[in-house]
Structures are given as C-alpha cells and as structure tokens.
Design an enzyme around this catalytic site. Structure first.
Site, PDB file in Angstrom:
ATOM      1  N   ARG A 155       0.814  -1.237   0.000  1.00  0.00           N
ATOM      2  CA  ARG A 155       0.000   0.000   0.000  1.00  0.00           C
ATOM      3  C   ARG A 155       0.845   1.284   0.000  1.00  0.00           C
ATOM      4  NH1 ARG A 155      -3.251  -2.977   3.620  1.00  0.00           N
ATOM      5  NH2 ARG A 155      -5.083  -3.790   2.568  1.00  0.00           N
ATOM      6  N   LYS A 177       3.622  11.675 -11.106  1.00  0.00           N
ATOM      7  CA  LYS A 177       2.777  10.813 -11.951  1.00  0.00           C
ATOM      8  C   LYS A 177       3.540   9.523 -12.212  1.00  0.00           C
ATOM      9  CE  LYS A 177      -0.042  14.035 -14.625  1.00  0.00           C
ATOM     10  NZ  LYS A 177      -0.316  14.565 -15.976  1.00  0.00           N
ATOM     11  N   GLU A 219      11.393  19.167 -24.433  1.00  0.00           N
ATOM     12  CA  GLU A 219      10.617  19.477 -23.221  1.00  0.00           C
ATOM     13  C   GLU A 219      11.188  20.718 -22.522  1.00  0.00           C
ATOM     14  OE1 GLU A 219       7.834  18.044 -22.384  1.00  0.00           O
ATOM     15  OE2 GLU A 219       7.830  16.073 -23.338  1.00  0.00           O
ATOM     16  N   LYS A 261       8.447  23.250 -13.345  1.00  0.00           N
ATOM     17  CA  LYS A 261       7.484  22.152 -13.187  1.00  0.00           C
ATOM     18  C   LYS A 261       7.009  22.097 -11.731  1.00  0.00           C
ATOM     19  CE  LYS A 261       6.039  17.541 -14.099  1.00  0.00           C
ATOM     20  NZ  LYS A 261       6.136  16.303 -14.830  1.00  0.00           N
ATOM     21  N   GLU A 271      -3.854  17.610 -11.034  1.00  0.00           N
ATOM     22  CA  GLU A 271      -4.429  18.042 -12.311  1.00  0.00           C
ATOM     23  C   GLU A 271      -5.941  18.214 -12.211  1.00  0.00           C
ATOM     24  OE1 GLU A 271      -2.193  16.231 -15.476  1.00  0.00           O
ATOM     25  OE2 GLU A 271      -3.744  16.672 -16.928  1.00  0.00           O
ATOM     26  N   ARG A 276      -2.129  22.271 -14.325  1.00  0.00           N
ATOM     27  CA  ARG A 276      -1.092  21.301 -14.698  1.00  0.00           C
ATOM     28  C   ARG A 276      -1.151  20.965 -16.185  1.00  0.00           C
ATOM     29  NH1 ARG A 276       1.438  16.388 -11.022  1.00  0.00           N
ATOM     30  NH2 ARG A 276       2.788  15.569 -12.662  1.00  0.00           N
ATOM     31  N   ASN A 280       1.178  20.237 -20.963  1.00  0.00           N
ATOM     32  CA  ASN A 280       0.884  19.440 -22.157  1.00  0.00           C
ATOM     33  C   ASN A 280       0.892  20.279 -23.433  1.00  0.00           C
ATOM     34  OD1 ASN A 280       0.666  16.965 -20.844  1.00  0.00           O
ATOM     35  ND2 ASN A 280      -1.450  17.378 -20.250  1.00  0.00           N
ATOM     36  N   HIS A 283       1.206  18.665 -26.799  1.00  0.00           N
ATOM     37  CA  HIS A 283       1.038  17.224 -26.611  1.00  0.00           C
ATOM     38  C   HIS A 283      -0.214  16.649 -27.268  1.00  0.00           C
ATOM     39  CE1 HIS A 283       4.426  17.760 -23.994  1.00  0.00           C
ATOM     40  NE2 HIS A 283       4.443  16.483 -23.649  1.00  0.00           N
ATOM     41  N   HIS A 287       0.550  13.447 -29.294  1.00  0.00           N
ATOM     42  CA  HIS A 287       0.014  12.108 -29.034  1.00  0.00           C
ATOM     43  C   HIS A 287      -0.617  11.528 -30.294  1.00  0.00           C
ATOM     44  CE1 HIS A 287      -0.237  13.228 -24.513  1.00  0.00           C
ATOM     45  NE2 HIS A 287       0.932  12.717 -24.823  1.00  0.00           N
ATOM     46  N   HIS A 300       9.421  10.656 -28.329  1.00  0.00           N
ATOM     47  CA  HIS A 300       8.399  11.529 -27.742  1.00  0.00           C
ATOM     48  C   HIS A 300       8.753  13.013 -27.929  1.00  0.00           C
ATOM     49  CE1 HIS A 300       5.259  12.848 -25.050  1.00  0.00           C
ATOM     50  NE2 HIS A 300       6.151  13.467 -24.289  1.00  0.00           N
TER      51      HIS A 300
HETATM   52  P1  NAD Z   1      13.214   5.673 -21.693  1.00  0.00           P
HETATM   53  O1  NAD Z   1      13.068   5.497 -20.259  1.00  0.00           O
HETATM   54  O2  NAD Z   1      12.704   4.602 -22.594  1.00  0.00           O
HETATM   55  O3  NAD Z   1      14.763   5.912 -22.013  1.00  0.00           O
HETATM   56  C1  NAD Z   1      15.148   6.121 -23.368  1.00  0.00           C
HETATM   57  C2  NAD Z   1      16.291   5.207 -23.759  1.00  0.00           C
HETATM   58  O4  NAD Z   1      17.479   5.648 -23.144  1.00  0.00           O
HETATM   59  C3  NAD Z   1      16.117   3.748 -23.335  1.00  0.00           C
HETATM   60  O5  NAD Z   1      16.611   2.931 -24.364  1.00  0.00           O
HETATM   61  C4  NAD Z   1      17.026   3.629 -22.120  1.00  0.00           C
HETATM   62  O6  NAD Z   1      17.503   2.311 -21.957  1.00  0.00           O
HETATM   63  C5  NAD Z   1      18.136   4.560 -22.469  1.00  0.00           C
HETATM   64  N1  NAD Z   1      18.864   5.202 -21.380  1.00  0.00           N
HETATM   65  C6  NAD Z   1      18.373   5.734 -20.241  1.00  0.00           C
HETATM   66  N2  NAD Z   1      19.339   6.405 -19.588  1.00  0.00           N
HETATM   67  C7  NAD Z   1      20.460   6.255 -20.323  1.00  0.00           C
HETATM   68  C8  NAD Z   1      21.785   6.731 -20.174  1.00  0.00           C
HETATM   69  N3  NAD Z   1      22.133   7.564 -19.185  1.00  0.00           N
HETATM   70  N4  NAD Z   1      22.698   6.359 -21.089  1.00  0.00           N
HETATM   71  C9  NAD Z   1      22.338   5.559 -22.156  1.00  0.00           C
HETATM   72  N5  NAD Z   1      21.110   5.124 -22.369  1.00  0.00           N
HETATM   73  C10 NAD Z   1      20.174   5.480 -21.448  1.00  0.00           C
HETATM   74  O7  NAD Z   1      12.551   7.017 -22.229  1.00  0.00           O
HETATM   75  P2  NAD Z   1      12.372   8.474 -21.605  1.00  0.00           P
HETATM   76  O8  NAD Z   1      12.319   9.359 -22.772  1.00  0.00           O
HETATM   77  O9  NAD Z   1      13.353   8.759 -20.536  1.00  0.00           O
HETATM   78  O10 NAD Z   1      10.935   8.393 -20.920  1.00  0.00           O
HETATM   79  C11 NAD Z   1       9.780   8.115 -21.672  1.00  0.00           C
HETATM   80  C12 NAD Z   1       8.709   7.651 -20.734  1.00  0.00           C
HETATM   81  O11 NAD Z   1       8.468   8.676 -19.773  1.00  0.00           O
HETATM   82  C13 NAD Z   1       7.378   7.346 -21.392  1.00  0.00           C
HETATM   83  O12 NAD Z   1       6.893   6.127 -20.933  1.00  0.00           O
HETATM   84  C14 NAD Z   1       6.463   8.476 -20.926  1.00  0.00           C
HETATM   85  O13 NAD Z   1       5.128   8.075 -20.825  1.00  0.00           O
HETATM   86  C15 NAD Z   1       7.059   8.793 -19.591  1.00  0.00           C
HETATM   87  N6  NAD Z   1       6.789  10.154 -19.100  1.00  0.00           N
HETATM   88  C16 NAD Z   1       6.282  10.285 -17.866  1.00  0.00           C
HETATM   89  C17 NAD Z   1       6.032  11.544 -17.347  1.00  0.00           C
HETATM   90  C18 NAD Z   1       5.525  11.689 -15.947  1.00  0.00           C
HETATM   91  O14 NAD Z   1       5.176  12.800 -15.549  1.00  0.00           O
HETATM   92  N7  NAD Z   1       5.506  10.625 -15.174  1.00  0.00           N
HETATM   93  C19 NAD Z   1       6.309  12.696 -18.111  1.00  0.00           C
HETATM   94  C20 NAD Z   1       6.842  12.519 -19.391  1.00  0.00           C
HETATM   95  C21 NAD Z   1       7.094  11.235 -19.885  1.00  0.00           C
HETATM   96  N1  GLY Z   2       4.254  15.592 -17.986  1.00  0.00           N
HETATM   97  C1  GLY Z   2       3.012  16.165 -17.592  1.00  0.00           C
HETATM   98  C2  GLY Z   2       2.769  16.175 -16.126  1.00  0.00           C
HETATM   99  O1  GLY Z   2       3.615  15.774 -15.359  1.00  0.00           O
HETATM  100  O2  GLY Z   2       1.726  16.582 -15.694  1.00  0.00           O
END
Ligand code: NAD
Ligand code: GLY
Length: 393
Positions: A155, A177, A219, A261, A271, A276, A280, A283, A287, A300
């Site tokens: 939990r 998130k 971003e 942020k 949100e 918040r 986006n 976005h 998307h 992305h």
């Molecule tokens: P990711 O986590 O897939 O990383 C991208 C690539 O980089 C992967 O292949 C990973 O193995 C590699 N990698 C990571 N760190 C590395 C490093 N230091 N050196 C070499 N390779 C490395 O992608 P991302 O762009 O970091 O994140 C995308 C995800 O984030 C999506 O799932 C998206 O939905 C999520 N997201 C969440 C929020 C939120 O608020 N929670 C906001 C934006 C995006």
């Molecule tokens: N990336 C959008 C949010 O965190 O709300």
C-alpha cells in the site's frame, strides 16, 4: 530586493540556495560544488531535487538526509545497470543499506502489468516491507514503472528517483505521476505518488544517445514557451553549450525546468484545476502523431517539437499570437536538431485521434495555446476546421 543565504537542511556540505522574499525558488544558484537544489513544496509530501555533476556516488548520503533506510529495492533500466545503476547501488550499500537490484528491459513495453507483477513478487522474495525504499535508476519508463511499484507495494513505500535521461530529469521524475500502459493506451493505470527525493547527475547524460538527448531538449524548450520567456532567450543564446552537453549549461536548464514544473505541480498536484495541463503544450498534436506513426517511429520529444509548432500555428489562426512567435520556436528547435514538420499522415486520421485525447471534454477539442512567449492558456471548443487547416497547410 532583500535576500539571505540558506543552507539546505542537514546538508553539511557546500550547497546553498539564495532565498529571496519575492520568490523563494526563483533564484536557486550554483555554489562552489556546483550543486543546485530545487524544493517541491507539497506539505508533508515535499521533497528536494538535487542537481549536480558526478553526484551518483552521493546517493547514500542523499537518502541519509531523507531518513533511515535499511533496505532498498533498486529498479534499473538494463541499459544503465552496469554503469549508473552500479554506482548508485554501491553508494547505498556503503551507507549501510541492504540493496536488492532488479533489472528491467529497456523500452516502453516494460511499462506493463507483467513487469509490475514480476517486481511485486521479486520485492516479496527479497524481504521487502513497508520500510523499504524503491529506487528508480533509468529514464521515464523505469521511473514510471518503479514509481507505481512504490505506490502499490504494501500500500505504498518511499520512492527515490535517479533519472538518467534528459526527459526524465526535466519532466517525468518530478511531480509524482507514475504508472504503466495497457493494450488500450499509454499511462492508463497509475497513481500520483511523489518521490521522497530526486537525485540528478548531469554526467549520466554523457552515455545517452544523441537522439534521446535532443528529444529531451524539446521538453526544455516547452518550459520556456509556456512559462518563462527569459529562459527561452537563455536557450537561444546557449545552443552551442546545449548541443555540447556542457555541464554548467545542463545544470542550469535542468534546475530551471524542475523549478518551473515544481511551481505548476505545487499549484495543481492532481491536475484538477487545469493548471497542470499547461505542461501538455504541443502534446495533443504530439500524441496523435505518435499514435498514427506507431509508437517508436518518432521519439516523444521529437513529436512534442512538431506538436508545439502545430499548436503555435493553431494559435495564429485563432488570432492569439503572430507568426513571429511560431518562427522563433521553429528556429530554436531547428538549431537543436529537432523536427518541426508534420510527417505524411492524413489530416482526418490525426483529427480522429485528437478527438480521443484525454483533454477532449464532451467531444469538444481543447488545446494548450500560447498567448505570448512565456504564457499559455487552455482553450476549449476549438473549431475542427481550424485544426484541419493547421494539419493540411
Ligand atoms: P526511456 O526510459 O525509454 O529511455 C530512453 C532510452 O534511453 C532507453 O533505451 C534507455 O535504456 C536509455 N537510457 C536511459 N538512460 C540512459 C543513459 N544515461 N545512457 C544511455 N542510455 C540510457 O525514455 P524516456 O524518454 O526517458 O521516458 C519516456 C517515458 O516517460 C514514457 O513512458 C512516458 O510516458 C514517460 N513520461 C512520464 C512523465 C511523468 O510525468 N511521469 C512525463 C513525461 C514522460
Ligand atoms: N508531464 C506532464 C505532467 O507531469 O503533468
């Protein structure tokens, strides 16, 4: 303006924040050890983001400031397990924490029920309990997945973010998130679960592939457009440092992005007020482009880059901004090596996908649109013909 130097609580080394009466977080500054601190103020869920260079080896000291941690469940992206993950694990162990490491395959498909279930079982097998700390080392994929493990295991347990992609450092690791994907769509199951801290090391970006790095820059540009015209101008003036991944430039842009942020999240954590949603910007188009192209065709941030230009052109059509604002964004994104042209996707397909976006309300299209550099608004009831025109021009 009155000001005072405040040492971060329990720090014990040369980290300080310039505190001003006008805005407590506006002026986080580098001090000799070049660490920057951003606080996210959420009452009992408040936490510190520490941004430095070669700081992963301080993970043990960082969690000691957070509280007593005897056991850590370290969830790490397979691509950084032997490098950054290893440094974090060693540092935690050196501080007296028992560390169990779980590797997750790289890639979006790991944000799955299968991985979540595997990690729950592994946490039990490792003797995890409510006192355990979940540590995420990797990009947004591992951060979102590990965060949901933390939100749900027994939990809810404490959660530390150690983001290693630029996107994760400026966006996904901050704000709480967390979640996974379902066959029906991205991020459909999740929670708001704030970390107890975020440890950011710009040196981890040295190993990040160029395309991933530039994708994260989209971003960063977004924050300038939506909230801070001066920051946008800083980015325009520092393209060379940005492309060279200069550590001082990195620390500054990450710290400023996190501050911006944090301010949004502090005012609309879940949100509910619409604030918040400004995060986006670009976005809704993004998307739709990502889905039409099949996830993976564009990164992305690349789709965000195109989406921001579409949103700005839509704002032009609606008479909210002039063409110069769009051109300023396009020019910066071009210089950063990001795409700004829509791929060949039928407008009607994109429009249909946008109608299914989370921001659609009662079938009416809503968009985050600029009114000037550094300011955006959530605009409802946008005529589909204007959106269509942007997609076909
Ligand atoms: P990711 O986590 O897939 O990383 C991208 C690539 O980089 C992967 O292949 C990973 O193995 C590699 N990698 C990571 N760190 C590395 C490093 N230091 N050196 C070499 N390779 C490395 O992608 P991302 O762009 O970091 O994140 C995308 C995800 O984030 C999506 O799932 C998206 O939905 C999520 N997201 C969440 C929020 C939120 O608020 N929670 C906001 C934006 C995006
Ligand atoms: N990336 C959008 C949010 O965190 O709300």
């Amino acid at each position: 303006m009155s000001s005072a130097w405040g040492r971060n609580a329990g720090d014990g080394h040369a980290t300080a924040v310039l505190v001003t009466r006008r805005n407590l977080r506006q002026f986080a500054v580098a001090v000799p050890d070049a660490t920057e601190i951003v606080r996210v103020e959420l009452a009992e869920r408040s936490y510190v983001i520490r941004i430095g260079t070669e700081t992963l080896c301080e993970a043990g000291r960082f969690i000691a400031e957070i509280g007593k941690v005897t056991h850590a469940l370290l969830i790490v992206d397979a691509n950084v397990a032997n490098t950054h993950g290893e440094v974090v694990a060693r540092s935690l162990s050196a501080g007296g924490t028992r560390v169990d490491v779980f590797e997750v395959p790289a890639g979006e498909t790991s944000k799955s029920v299968a991985q979540l279930s595997r990690l729950w079982d592994a946490a039990i097998e490792a003797g995890g309990d409510r006192q355990s700390l979940v540590v995420a080392v990797g990009g947004g994929v591992v951060g979102d997945l590990a965060g949901f493990v933390a939100a749900s295991f027994t939990r809810g347990v404490r959660f530390l973010q150690v983001p290693t992609t630029l996107l994760a450092q400026v966006d996904s690791s901050v704000g709480g998130k967390v979640g996974i994907n379902l066959a029906g769509g991205k991020n459909l199951v999740g929670a708001f679960w704030q970390p107890v801290g975020v440890l950011i090391d710009t040196a981890t970006l040295d190993t990040l592939p160029e395309r991933e790095y530039r994708s994260g820059l989209a971003e960063v540009v977004k924050y300038g457009v939506i909230l801070d015209a001066d920051f946008f101008a800083y980015l325009e003036a520092n393209v060379a440092g940005l492309l060279a991944r200069d550590n001082a430039v990195m620390r500054h842009i990450i710290a400023r992005s996190c501050q911006l942020k944090a301010q949004v999240v502090e005012n609309d954590e879940r949100e509910t007020t619409g604030l918040r949603a400004v995060l986006n910007y670009g976005h809704t188009f993004c998307h739709a482009i990502e889905t039409a192209g099949g996830y993976g065709a564009l990164l992305h941030g690349e789709a965000v880059s195109i989406g921001m230009i579409c949103a700005s052109r839509l704002a032009e059509r609606l008479g909210r901004v002039d063409a110069a604002l769009t051109e300023r964004q396009r020019s910066l994104l071009d210089r950063l090596g990001l795409p700004t042209e829509l791929p060949e996707i039928p407008a009607e397909e994109l429009l249909a996908l946008m109608s299914r976006d989370k921001k659609v309300e009662h079938g009416r299209l809503r968009f985050v649109l600029p009114t000037r550099l550094g300011h955006v608004e959530l605009v409802g009831d946008v005529p589909p013909d204007d959106v269509r025109a942007v997609l076909t021009d």
